[in-house]
Design an enzyme around this catalytic site. Structure first.
Site, PDB file in Angstrom:
ATOM      1  N   LYS A 185       0.789  -1.193   0.110  1.00 48.18           N
ATOM      2  CA  LYS A 185       0.108   0.053  -0.174  1.00 48.18           C
ATOM      3  C   LYS A 185       0.886   1.287  -0.013  1.00 48.18           C
ATOM      4  O   LYS A 185       1.313   1.574   1.071  1.00 48.18           O
ATOM      5  CB  LYS A 185      -0.885   0.014   1.274  1.00 48.18           C
ATOM      6  CG  LYS A 185      -2.137   0.789   1.173  1.00 48.18           C
ATOM      7  CD  LYS A 185      -2.159   2.109   0.671  1.00 48.18           C
ATOM      8  CE  LYS A 185      -2.009   3.106   2.217  1.00 48.18           C
ATOM      9  NZ  LYS A 185      -1.855   4.344   1.892  1.00 48.18           N
ATOM     10  N   GLY A 238       6.693   4.839   8.481  1.00 49.99           N
ATOM     11  CA  GLY A 238       6.023   6.110   8.510  1.00 49.99           C
ATOM     12  C   GLY A 238       6.238   6.684   9.967  1.00 49.99           C
ATOM     13  O   GLY A 238       7.102   6.642  10.718  1.00 49.99           O
ATOM     14  N   SER A 239       5.211   7.478  10.240  1.00 43.80           N
ATOM     15  CA  SER A 239       5.264   8.259  11.532  1.00 43.80           C
ATOM     16  C   SER A 239       5.052   7.350  12.686  1.00 43.80           C
ATOM     17  O   SER A 239       4.138   6.230  12.399  1.00 43.80           O
ATOM     18  CB  SER A 239       4.046   9.364  11.532  1.00 43.80           C
ATOM     19  OG  SER A 239       2.778   8.738  11.309  1.00 43.80           O
ATOM     20  N   GLY A 243       2.110   4.540  13.202  1.00 40.11           N
ATOM     21  CA  GLY A 243       2.971   2.967  13.883  1.00 40.11           C
ATOM     22  C   GLY A 243       2.002   2.379  14.896  1.00 40.11           C
ATOM     23  O   GLY A 243       1.770   1.233  14.834  1.00 40.11           O
ATOM     24  N   GLU A 260       9.465   0.923  10.866  1.00 42.41           N
ATOM     25  CA  GLU A 260      10.696   2.034  10.831  1.00 42.41           C
ATOM     26  C   GLU A 260       9.767   3.438  11.044  1.00 42.41           C
ATOM     27  O   GLU A 260       9.164   3.698  10.052  1.00 42.41           O
ATOM     28  CB  GLU A 260      11.423   1.835   9.582  1.00 42.41           C
ATOM     29  CG  GLU A 260      12.631   2.456   9.698  1.00 42.41           C
ATOM     30  CD  GLU A 260      12.622   3.795   9.379  1.00 42.41           C
ATOM     31  OE1 GLU A 260      12.173   4.682   9.955  1.00 42.41           O
ATOM     32  OE2 GLU A 260      13.386   4.157   8.076  1.00 42.41           O
ATOM     33  N   CYS A 294      13.756   9.911   7.341  1.00 41.76           N
ATOM     34  CA  CYS A 294      13.572   9.229   8.677  1.00 41.76           C
ATOM     35  C   CYS A 294      14.732   9.734   9.761  1.00 41.76           C
ATOM     36  O   CYS A 294      14.500   9.921  11.073  1.00 41.76           O
ATOM     37  CB  CYS A 294      13.253   8.006   8.485  1.00 41.76           C
ATOM     38  SG  CYS A 294      12.061   7.359   7.494  1.00 41.76           S
ATOM     39  N   GLU A 395       8.942  14.858  15.452  1.00 44.65           N
ATOM     40  CA  GLU A 395       9.540  14.621  13.984  1.00 44.65           C
ATOM     41  C   GLU A 395       9.007  15.762  13.189  1.00 44.65           C
ATOM     42  O   GLU A 395       7.504  15.441  13.149  1.00 44.65           O
ATOM     43  CB  GLU A 395       9.507  13.231  13.528  1.00 44.65           C
ATOM     44  CG  GLU A 395      10.081  12.961  12.203  1.00 44.65           C
ATOM     45  CD  GLU A 395       9.997  11.407  11.708  1.00 44.65           C
ATOM     46  OE1 GLU A 395       8.811  10.990  11.828  1.00 44.65           O
ATOM     47  OE2 GLU A 395      11.038  11.182  11.173  1.00 44.65           O
TER      48      GLU A 395
HETATM   49  P1  ADP Z   1       1.965  11.198   7.256  1.00 41.80           P
HETATM   50  O1  ADP Z   1       0.912  11.437   8.194  1.00 41.80           O
HETATM   51  O2  ADP Z   1       3.120  12.200   7.284  1.00 41.80           O
HETATM   52  O3  ADP Z   1       1.476  10.883   5.681  1.00 41.80           O
HETATM   53  P2  ADP Z   1       2.031   8.537   7.999  1.00 41.80           P
HETATM   54  O4  ADP Z   1       2.703   7.545   8.808  1.00 41.80           O
HETATM   55  O5  ADP Z   1       0.459   8.538   8.427  1.00 41.80           O
HETATM   56  O6  ADP Z   1       2.612   9.858   7.718  1.00 41.80           O
HETATM   57  O7  ADP Z   1       1.867   7.799   6.472  1.00 41.80           O
HETATM   58  C1  ADP Z   1       2.715   6.873   6.093  1.00 41.80           C
HETATM   59  C2  ADP Z   1       1.854   5.689   5.187  1.00 41.80           C
HETATM   60  O8  ADP Z   1       0.865   5.238   6.392  1.00 41.80           O
HETATM   61  C3  ADP Z   1       0.969   6.215   4.403  1.00 41.80           C
HETATM   62  O9  ADP Z   1       1.046   5.078   3.346  1.00 41.80           O
HETATM   63  C4  ADP Z   1      -0.459   6.348   4.785  1.00 41.80           C
HETATM   64  O10 ADP Z   1      -1.264   5.968   4.052  1.00 41.80           O
HETATM   65  C5  ADP Z   1      -0.444   5.115   5.723  1.00 41.80           C
HETATM   66  N1  ADP Z   1      -1.328   5.212   6.850  1.00 41.80           N
HETATM   67  C6  ADP Z   1      -1.900   6.524   7.456  1.00 41.80           C
HETATM   68  N2  ADP Z   1      -2.780   6.164   8.356  1.00 41.80           N
HETATM   69  C7  ADP Z   1      -2.974   4.793   8.469  1.00 41.80           C
HETATM   70  C8  ADP Z   1      -3.749   4.039   9.235  1.00 41.80           C
HETATM   71  N3  ADP Z   1      -4.728   4.216  10.170  1.00 41.80           N
HETATM   72  N4  ADP Z   1      -3.594   2.637   8.895  1.00 41.80           N
HETATM   73  C9  ADP Z   1      -2.646   2.031   8.277  1.00 41.80           C
HETATM   74  N5  ADP Z   1      -2.043   3.080   7.351  1.00 41.80           N
HETATM   75  C10 ADP Z   1      -2.062   4.478   7.260  1.00 41.80           C
END
Ligand code: ADP
Length: 491
Positions: A185, A238-239, A243, A260, A294, A395
């Site tokens: 995804k 991601g964030s 996470g 990560e 990151c 961050e």
């Molecule tokens: P940002 O908010 O800066 O976009 P995220 O960590 O939320 O950073 O985004 C990284 C990835 O996580 C993206 O592919 C995003 O679509 C996905 N993502 C965001 N929210 C969710 C969630 N609740 N469950 C699973 N994946 C998510």
């Protein structure tokens, strides 16, 4: 739709890649892919949701258990990865330009990353031949035991937007090396290179269903993948906030997780360092990719005796960086990925000023009409930052650097470690004893001495503390995708 001529954008309406076929989202919804340099739409994406994730997981399960994939030998998986590496190398320019158009990183950097990605694929190709168990001696009379390694199964991966091709290669490489299957995804803000790379993998001979890509939003498609009861392992980059949601979502079937989650990495400059080398490195440790890295070295600790001169050198380096057309070879800095991220970064700048930090440079958009429509932020440097301010703890994922003076080694180690994160840390010194002492004391998955952000396919990377679970790159990365089975035989 903007009129960009790129082979992958000639058909600008993209589909999902499931079971080896391009298909529309079941609900028929679509979303836009925006070029952050000018805010124009360059493509539309299928907005997949839980139903599409179900279809992709079913395809990945089928490919894992039936069809040709489970019969691929390690040599065949190696050959496949080598073909993918060769194709990526041959099409590197096309991938580099696509990433630049989709997420704004100047082509100099998207292009510059591809040799590492090709090398990474070749590393995983070699690694496919190294998977082996062991035969531990038992102390039970007449008992033989052996361990064997098996693919962990159907993997899910959710990736961010700061390196769409990079993250795709990093998730797909170990899946193919170990014989797993994958539902990927991508981030909604940067999905094009993952789709083009899935296409390349199919062309190289990856069987249908082994690699599936479902574009869509995090809270719908992403959440459905993380919660899916038939996914055996999730890998998320991601964030830390998202996470935590992934951890909760994964509890249903207690799937294996690797995470990560970024950081707030300390970068320490001792007065004895090669300062002429350290100053540009300290600037680029945070400003490269407009801070969307990151392990960006966002907290710069400078020994007090050299603090003011060093700040001046960092600011001078930042001021000389060139904004411009991301497709031009001499552009250093691009926009951040989206209007939302732009507002978020500027919000942190406001919080820093309101909190009493001294804004030394940047903090706004670059001047000029060329940047009016894009999501640009000038490289931003704060001094007089208290350790507990938001800009020192959270961050930001933008080009924002906080600089702190320090007086002693013990003090700087304590302050560097005073963060919930632990992804990277850097230090500049000519004292080898100190490099070992401080390197040993820093709580981070990677510590760089007299360099920053070095990466090699063979060297593990990952986080301490809230920066995540598990390691990517190196042999540990493969192990995350393998189950160990102990086989007992009464002789
Ligand atoms: P940002 O908010 O800066 O976009 P995220 O960590 O939320 O950073 O985004 C990284 C990835 O996580 C993206 O592919 C995003 O679509 C996905 N993502 C965001 N929210 C969710 C969630 N609740 N469950 C699973 N994946 C998510």
């Amino acid at each position: 739709m903007s009129s960009i001529d790129h082979p992958f954008l000639r058909n600008p309406d993209k589909a999902l890649f499931i079971g080896g076929k391009w298909v529309d989202a079941i609900a028929g919804r679509r979303m836009d892919a925006i070029n952050p340099a000018d805010g124009h739409r360059i493509a539309t994406l299928a907005e997949g949701d839980a139903a599409d994730i179900d279809a992709a997981v079913a395809a990945a399960r089928h490919a894992l258990e039936q069809g040709p994939w489970p019969r691929f030998t390690p040599a065949e998986r190696q050959g496949l990865l080598l073909r993918i590496a060769d194709l990526l190398e041959a099409r590197s320019e096309s991938f580099a330009v696509l990433d630049t158009l989709d997420m704004g990183k100047p082509v100099r950097f998207t292009r510059g990353a591809i040799p590492l990605l090709v090398d990474l694929l070749r590393y995983f190709a070699g690694a496919a031949r190294t998977i082996h168990g062991s035969t531990p001696q038992t102390s039970l009379p007449g008992m033989f035991a052996a361990t064997v390694k098996e693919p962990v199964g159907v993997c899910g991966a959710i990736i961010p937007w700061n390196g769409p091709l990079w993250a795709s290669v990093l998730k797909i490489g170990p899946v193919l090396a170990t014989g797993c299957t994958l539902v990927l995804k991508p981030a909604e803000d940067a999905s094009l290179a993952p789709l083009m790379f899935a296409d390349l993998c199919a062309e190289a001979g990856v069987p249908p269903g082994v690699i599936n890509v479902v574009t869509g939003l995090g809270p719908t498609a992403g959440a459905a993948l993380a919660a899916h009861m038939d996914v055996d392992k999730m890998s998320f980059t991601g964030s830390d906030a998202t996470g935590r949601r992934i951890v909760q979502a994964s509890a249903g079937n207690l799937k294996r997780l690797s995470l990560e989650l970024g950081g707030k990495s300390p970068h320490i400059i001792f007065a004895d360092a090669d300062l002429a080398a350290a100053a540009p490195a300290a600037a680029m440790a945070v400003f490269v990719n407009s801070g969307q890295v990151c392990s960006a070295g966002t907290r710069l600790f400078v020994e007090r005796s050299i603090h003011d001169a060093f700040v001046e050198a960092v600011v001078a380096h930042a001021g000389a960086l060139r904004f411009g057309d991301g497709l031009s070879a001499d552009t250093d800095l691009g926009p951040v990925v989206s209007a939302r991220q732009h507002a978020r970064v500027l919000g942190y700048v406001e919080a820093g000023v309101a909190g009493g930090a001294r804004l030394v440079s940047g903090g706004d958009r670059p001047a000029g009409d060329a940047f009016g429509q894009g999501f640009y932020v000038n490289p931003t440097v704060f001094c007089d930052v208290a350790d507990d301010m938001r800009i020192a703890r959270e961050e930001i994922f933008g080009p924002v650097l906080a600089i702190f003076p320090f007086d002693s080694e013990d003090e700087v180690v304590r302050r560097a470690n005073d963060t919930p994160f632990g992804l990277g840390a850097g230090m500049w010194t000519r004292d080898v004893g100190r490099a070992h002492r401080v390197g040993g004391a820093l709580k981070a998955g990677s510590v760089w001495v007299n360099c920053y952000n070095a990466l090699d396919p063979a060297v593990p990377s990952g986080g301490y503390k809230a920066s995540g679970w598990g390691r990517e790159y190196g042999p540990n990365h493969l192990e995350e995708h393998l189950n160990v089975k102990s086989l007992w035989i009464q002789t």
